[in-house]
Structure formats: structure tokens, C-alpha cells
Design a protein around this motif. Structure first.
Motif, PDB file in Angstrom:
ATOM      1  N   MET A   6      18.095  24.013 -15.913  1.00  0.00           N
ATOM      2  CA  MET A   6      18.299  23.963 -14.472  1.00  0.00           C
ATOM      3  C   MET A   6      18.432  25.365 -13.882  1.00  0.00           C
ATOM      4  SD  MET A   6      21.253  22.032 -12.238  1.00  0.00           S
ATOM      5  CE  MET A   6      20.645  20.395 -12.590  1.00  0.00           C
ATOM      6  N   LEU A   7      19.200  26.232 -14.558  1.00  0.00           N
ATOM      7  CA  LEU A   7      19.385  27.582 -14.035  1.00  0.00           C
ATOM      8  C   LEU A   7      18.057  28.327 -13.965  1.00  0.00           C
ATOM      9  CD1 LEU A   7      21.454  29.627 -13.005  1.00  0.00           C
ATOM     10  CD2 LEU A   7      21.736  30.409 -15.364  1.00  0.00           C
ATOM     11  N   GLU A   8      17.210  28.141 -14.967  1.00  0.00           N
ATOM     12  CA  GLU A   8      15.894  28.792 -14.952  1.00  0.00           C
ATOM     13  C   GLU A   8      15.072  28.333 -13.750  1.00  0.00           C
ATOM     14  OE1 GLU A   8      11.916  29.222 -17.819  1.00  0.00           O
ATOM     15  OE2 GLU A   8      13.703  28.183 -18.534  1.00  0.00           O
ATOM     16  N   ILE A   9      15.135  27.052 -13.436  1.00  0.00           N
ATOM     17  CA  ILE A   9      14.408  26.542 -12.271  1.00  0.00           C
ATOM     18  C   ILE A   9      15.000  27.112 -10.988  1.00  0.00           C
ATOM     19  CG2 ILE A   9      13.949  24.445 -10.934  1.00  0.00           C
ATOM     20  CD1 ILE A   9      13.633  23.008 -13.652  1.00  0.00           C
ATOM     21  N   PHE A  10      16.326  27.138 -10.893  1.00  0.00           N
ATOM     22  CA  PHE A  10      16.976  27.762  -9.731  1.00  0.00           C
ATOM     23  C   PHE A  10      16.466  29.191  -9.536  1.00  0.00           C
ATOM     24  CE2 PHE A  10      21.311  25.419  -9.107  1.00  0.00           C
ATOM     25  CZ  PHE A  10      20.662  24.209  -9.037  1.00  0.00           C
ATOM     26  N   GLU A  11      16.458  29.954 -10.615  1.00  0.00           N
ATOM     27  CA  GLU A  11      16.060  31.362 -10.526  1.00  0.00           C
ATOM     28  C   GLU A  11      14.619  31.491 -10.054  1.00  0.00           C
ATOM     29  OE1 GLU A  11      19.127  32.982 -14.002  1.00  0.00           O
ATOM     30  OE2 GLU A  11      16.980  32.790 -14.426  1.00  0.00           O
ATOM     31  N   GLY A  12      13.725  30.676 -10.613  1.00  0.00           N
ATOM     32  CA  GLY A  12      12.328  30.743 -10.199  1.00  0.00           C
ATOM     33  C   GLY A  12      12.129  30.371  -8.746  1.00  0.00           C
ATOM     34  N   LEU A  13      12.832  29.346  -8.279  1.00  0.00           N
ATOM     35  CA  LEU A  13      12.712  28.939  -6.877  1.00  0.00           C
ATOM     36  C   LEU A  13      13.296  29.989  -5.941  1.00  0.00           C
ATOM     37  CD1 LEU A  13      13.583  25.137  -7.164  1.00  0.00           C
ATOM     38  CD2 LEU A  13      11.338  26.154  -6.685  1.00  0.00           C
ATOM     39  N   ALA A  14      14.407  30.602  -6.329  1.00  0.00           N
ATOM     40  CA  ALA A  14      14.990  31.654  -5.492  1.00  0.00           C
ATOM     41  C   ALA A  14      14.042  32.843  -5.373  1.00  0.00           C
ATOM     42  CB  ALA A  14      16.333  32.094  -6.062  1.00  0.00           C
ATOM     43  N   LEU A  15      13.383  33.197  -6.463  1.00  0.00           N
ATOM     44  CA  LEU A  15      12.420  34.300  -6.413  1.00  0.00           C
ATOM     45  C   LEU A  15      11.231  33.951  -5.516  1.00  0.00           C
ATOM     46  CD1 LEU A  15      12.464  35.336 -10.163  1.00  0.00           C
ATOM     47  CD2 LEU A  15      13.263  36.738  -8.248  1.00  0.00           C
ATOM     48  N   ALA A  16      10.708  32.736  -5.650  1.00  0.00           N
ATOM     49  CA  ALA A  16       9.585  32.323  -4.815  1.00  0.00           C
ATOM     50  C   ALA A  16       9.973  32.276  -3.339  1.00  0.00           C
ATOM     51  CB  ALA A  16       9.073  30.953  -5.277  1.00  0.00           C
ATOM     52  N   ALA A  17      11.157  31.738  -3.072  1.00  0.00           N
ATOM     53  CA  ALA A  17      11.630  31.691  -1.687  1.00  0.00           C
ATOM     54  C   ALA A  17      11.884  33.093  -1.158  1.00  0.00           C
ATOM     55  CB  ALA A  17      12.895  30.845  -1.598  1.00  0.00           C
ATOM     56  N   GLY A  18      12.452  33.962  -1.998  1.00  0.00           N
ATOM     57  CA  GLY A  18      12.706  35.332  -1.575  1.00  0.00           C
ATOM     58  C   GLY A  18      11.433  36.083  -1.242  1.00  0.00           C
ATOM     59  N   ARG A  19      10.374  35.838  -2.005  1.00  0.00           N
ATOM     60  CA  ARG A  19       9.086  36.465  -1.706  1.00  0.00           C
ATOM     61  C   ARG A  19       8.595  36.048  -0.318  1.00  0.00           C
ATOM     62  NH1 ARG A  19       4.903  38.374  -4.987  1.00  0.00           N
ATOM     63  NH2 ARG A  19       5.884  37.553  -6.879  1.00  0.00           N
ATOM     64  N   GLU A  20       8.740  34.763   0.006  1.00  0.00           N
ATOM     65  CA  GLU A  20       8.313  34.270   1.312  1.00  0.00           C
ATOM     66  C   GLU A  20       9.188  34.838   2.430  1.00  0.00           C
ATOM     67  OE1 GLU A  20       6.076  32.116   4.152  1.00  0.00           O
ATOM     68  OE2 GLU A  20       5.686  32.880   2.137  1.00  0.00           O
ATOM     69  N   VAL A  21      10.502  34.914   2.178  1.00  0.00           N
ATOM     70  CA  VAL A  21      11.405  35.509   3.168  1.00  0.00           C
ATOM     71  C   VAL A  21      10.979  36.944   3.478  1.00  0.00           C
ATOM     72  CG1 VAL A  21      13.762  36.366   3.489  1.00  0.00           C
ATOM     73  CG2 VAL A  21      13.395  34.032   2.686  1.00  0.00           C
ATOM     74  N   MET A  22      10.640  37.706   2.455  1.00  0.00           N
ATOM     75  CA  MET A  22      10.251  39.092   2.682  1.00  0.00           C
ATOM     76  C   MET A  22       8.890  39.195   3.368  1.00  0.00           C
ATOM     77  SD  MET A  22      12.842  40.728   1.984  1.00  0.00           S
ATOM     78  CE  MET A  22      12.065  42.303   2.409  1.00  0.00           C
ATOM     79  N   ARG A  23       8.002  38.256   3.124  1.00  0.00           N
ATOM     80  CA  ARG A  23       6.726  38.251   3.856  1.00  0.00           C
ATOM     81  C   ARG A  23       6.988  38.131   5.351  1.00  0.00           C
ATOM     82  NH1 ARG A  23       3.635  35.164   6.634  1.00  0.00           N
ATOM     83  NH2 ARG A  23       4.944  33.313   6.334  1.00  0.00           N
ATOM     84  N   VAL A  24       7.881  37.190   5.718  1.00  0.00           N
ATOM     85  CA  VAL A  24       8.194  37.004   7.130  1.00  0.00           C
ATOM     86  C   VAL A  24       8.960  38.207   7.670  1.00  0.00           C
ATOM     87  CG1 VAL A  24       9.382  35.524   8.793  1.00  0.00           C
ATOM     88  CG2 VAL A  24       8.214  34.502   6.825  1.00  0.00           C
ATOM     89  N   PHE A  25       9.855  38.756   6.869  1.00  0.00           N
ATOM     90  CA  PHE A  25      10.631  39.926   7.284  1.00  0.00           C
ATOM     91  C   PHE A  25       9.712  41.076   7.687  1.00  0.00           C
ATOM     92  CE2 PHE A  25      13.096  43.813   6.242  1.00  0.00           C
ATOM     93  CZ  PHE A  25      14.249  43.591   6.986  1.00  0.00           C
ATOM     94  N   HIS A  26       8.693  41.330   6.881  1.00  0.00           N
ATOM     95  CA  HIS A  26       7.781  42.447   7.161  1.00  0.00           C
ATOM     96  C   HIS A  26       6.791  42.118   8.280  1.00  0.00           C
ATOM     97  CE1 HIS A  26       9.352  44.864   3.966  1.00  0.00           C
ATOM     98  NE2 HIS A  26       9.014  44.003   3.026  1.00  0.00           N
ATOM     99  N   ALA A  27       6.402  40.839   8.387  1.00  0.00           N
ATOM    100  CA  ALA A  27       5.437  40.456   9.415  1.00  0.00           C
ATOM    101  C   ALA A  27       6.082  40.300  10.777  1.00  0.00           C
ATOM    102  CB  ALA A  27       4.753  39.150   9.014  1.00  0.00           C
ATOM    103  N   GLY A  28       7.373  39.961  10.798  1.00  0.00           N
ATOM    104  CA  GLY A  28       8.059  39.689  12.050  1.00  0.00           C
ATOM    105  C   GLY A  28       7.878  38.236  12.451  1.00  0.00           C
ATOM    106  N   CYS A  29       8.838  37.709  13.209  1.00  0.00           N
ATOM    107  CA  CYS A  29       8.777  36.303  13.616  1.00  0.00           C
ATOM    108  C   CYS A  29       9.666  36.084  14.824  1.00  0.00           C
ATOM    109  CB  CYS A  29       9.216  35.389  12.474  1.00  0.00           C
ATOM    110  SG  CYS A  29      10.946  35.608  11.984  1.00  0.00           S
ATOM    111  N   ALA A  30       9.434  34.943  15.470  1.00  0.00           N
ATOM    112  CA  ALA A  30      10.284  34.545  16.592  1.00  0.00           C
ATOM    113  C   ALA A  30      11.629  34.059  16.072  1.00  0.00           C
ATOM    114  CB  ALA A  30       9.607  33.442  17.396  1.00  0.00           C
TER     115      ALA A  30
END
Length: 263
Positions: free
Chosen positions: A1-25
Motif C-alpha cells: 500500500m505504501l508503495e502505491i501511495f508513493e507512486g500516486l503522490a509522485l504522479a500527482a505532484g508532477r501534475e501539480v507542478m505542470r499547472v504551477f509552471h503553466a499558471g491557472c485560474a
């Protein structure tokens, strides 16, 4: 379970940073708190992954809960997800926002990950084992090291909220005497105590369970504890609270000294 948590957090974090750099409403929810594309997209990634891997475990996620989507019954185990803790930090271009995923079992946060994608700080915990993970620029885990709370320092190092400080918190810190104050946003406050960088995190302001569960799990795994002001461990899955909303937390003290009283 922890391994899955870690992988999902990394994937979500990558998306968060994409939006952070692109800007959003920035939109406003019904409680006037901010929400962005990063919150929504991160939550989609995490929920899809958890529901595929653990179809029998219910999920409580901040943005779904804000839309009124909450399981009616939470007996046993459930997941608590904050896809972007520290949205105010994100909007203000600060760096200490996090992705939080936790498993709660019988009211206790047992497994949790806290990932700050802007700085690469990543903390994970499960009973008896807390770790700091080093992340490279491609969002891959390159090393791990165990972490634990420290013996109380002199002066005490107190973690305070950057965006939500209150007069009650300031009074509590004054009553502690001379103390070093570390100001940081999001659930990283729990993790600084877990990592032995601070001694105590008092919170005399509103929080919701998805704000705290993952960091609290890491802290407990590292040997600390989070207690309410009456000295009892902070519990999760709180519903039908009379004058307060479902999943709202009372004031609490998170400490690196497992036996310490909040008084």
C-alpha cells in the motif's frame, strides 16, 4: 500500500507542478477557500489509482467532499486525500504546498505520505517506520533514510502556520517560554517534527481531517503523537459533530514527545 501511495503522490505532484509552471485560474469554493486546476487534477489521479488498487476501501477526498460526495458509512478503514494542501501557498507562488494521502483505520492514521513537489521533500510513514525520500528531477525516488522525532531541544523549536496563525497560537508559544519559531505552510509542519527539525506544532485554528491525516501518520510512525487539548489522541472519521462540520478537527498539539501532555 505504501508503495502505491508513493507512486500516486509522485504522479500527482508532477501534475501539480505542470499547472504551477503553466499558471491557472483560481476559483472560490462555497467556504471562500481557493481551488485550482492543480487541486482537481491531482485528486483525479490519486482517486483513480486508489480505487483501482483498493476497490473495497472507501475514499474521502477534499474536493469530492466539497462537492458533497462522501461515503455514508466509514466503519473500519478508509483513505483521506488532500490533493493540494496549501493551496494558498500554491497560489501565492510559495514552495511548501504538498500532496497528502493517508489510510485511517478505526480512527487512527496508520499509513501516510506527504510530498512537497516544488522542493522535492517527501515523507512517508507506516507503523514503526518513518522515512525521508530523496526525489530526483524526474520525480523518481533515488534514496531513503529513516527518520524519528528527537528529544526536546532547548529552547523548544515550535512550528507555526504561515497562513493561518492565530492569537491563541501566539499565546501558547509565549507560555512555552523562549522558543525558536519555524514558520512553514501545509502538512510539512508535522513532518518537521517527525524529522527531528522541530519539537512541537500547536494548532489553534480550523483544520479538516484531510489536512492533517497524512502528516499525522508520518509523525506517529516517527515516534510522535497528536493530541487534542484534553490530552486524547486526535481521532479521524468524525461525523455528526453537533455544531461543527463532518471531518472538522478540534484544536490540537502535535509533539515529538509521545508521552507529552498538550498542557
Amino acid at each position: 500500500m505504501l508503495e502505491i501511495f508513493e507512486g500516486l503522490a509522485l504522479a500527482a505532484g508532477r501534475e501539480v507542478m505542470r499547472v504551477f509552471h503553466a499558471g491557472c485560474a483560481v476559483d472560490q469554493k462555497s467556504d471562500s477557500s481557493p481551488v485550482t486546476e492543480a487541486d482537481r487534477e491531482s485528486e483525479k489521479i490519486i482517486l483513480a489509482g486508489l480505487r483501482a488498487a483498493f476497490p473495497d476501501i472507501l475514499c474521502v477526498a477534499e474536493e469530492e467532499a466539497s462537492a458533497g460526495i462522501v461515503p455514508p458509512d466509514l466503519d473500519g478503514a478508509f483513505f483521506l486525500i488532500d490533493p493540494l494542501d496549501g493551496t494558498k501557498e500554491f497560489v501565492n507562488r510559495r514552495t511548501d504546498f504538498t500532496v497528502n494521502i493517508a489510510l485511517v483505520r478505526h480512527g487512527v492514521p496508520e499509513v501516510g505520505v506527504v510530498f512537497a513537489p516544488c522542493t522535492g521533500r517527501f515523507f512517508s510513514g507506516l507503523p514503526g517506520k518513518a522515512e525521508f525520500l530523496e526525489i530526483d528531477g524526474d520525480f523518481r525516488i533515488v534514496s531513503r533514510r529513516p527518520i524519528s522525532v528527537r528529544a526536546a531541544a532547548t529552547p523548544l523549536a515550535v512550528v507555526a502556520s504561515r497562513s493561518h496563525n492565530t492569537p491563541e497560537t501566539e499565546a501558547y508559544i509565549r507560555d512555552l517560554g523562549v522558543a525558536e519559531i519555524v514558520s512553514v505552510g501545509s502538512s510539512l509542519k508535522f513532518c518537521l517534527v517527525a524529522n527531528g527539525e522541530a519539537d512541537i506544532y500547536p494548532r489553534f485554528g480550523r483544520t479538516m481531517e484531510w489536512d492533517t491525516a497524512a502528516g499525522d501518520a508520518v509523525l506517529r510512525a516517527a515516534g510522535g503523537i497528536t493530541r487534542t487539548l484534553d490530552g486524547q489522541p486526535l481521532m479521524y472519521g468524525k461525523r455528526n459533530q453537533g455544531g461543527d462540520a463532518d471531518f472538522a478537527n478540534p484544536h490540537f498539539i502535535a509533539s515529538g514527545r509521545a508521552g507529552a501532555s498538550p498542557a
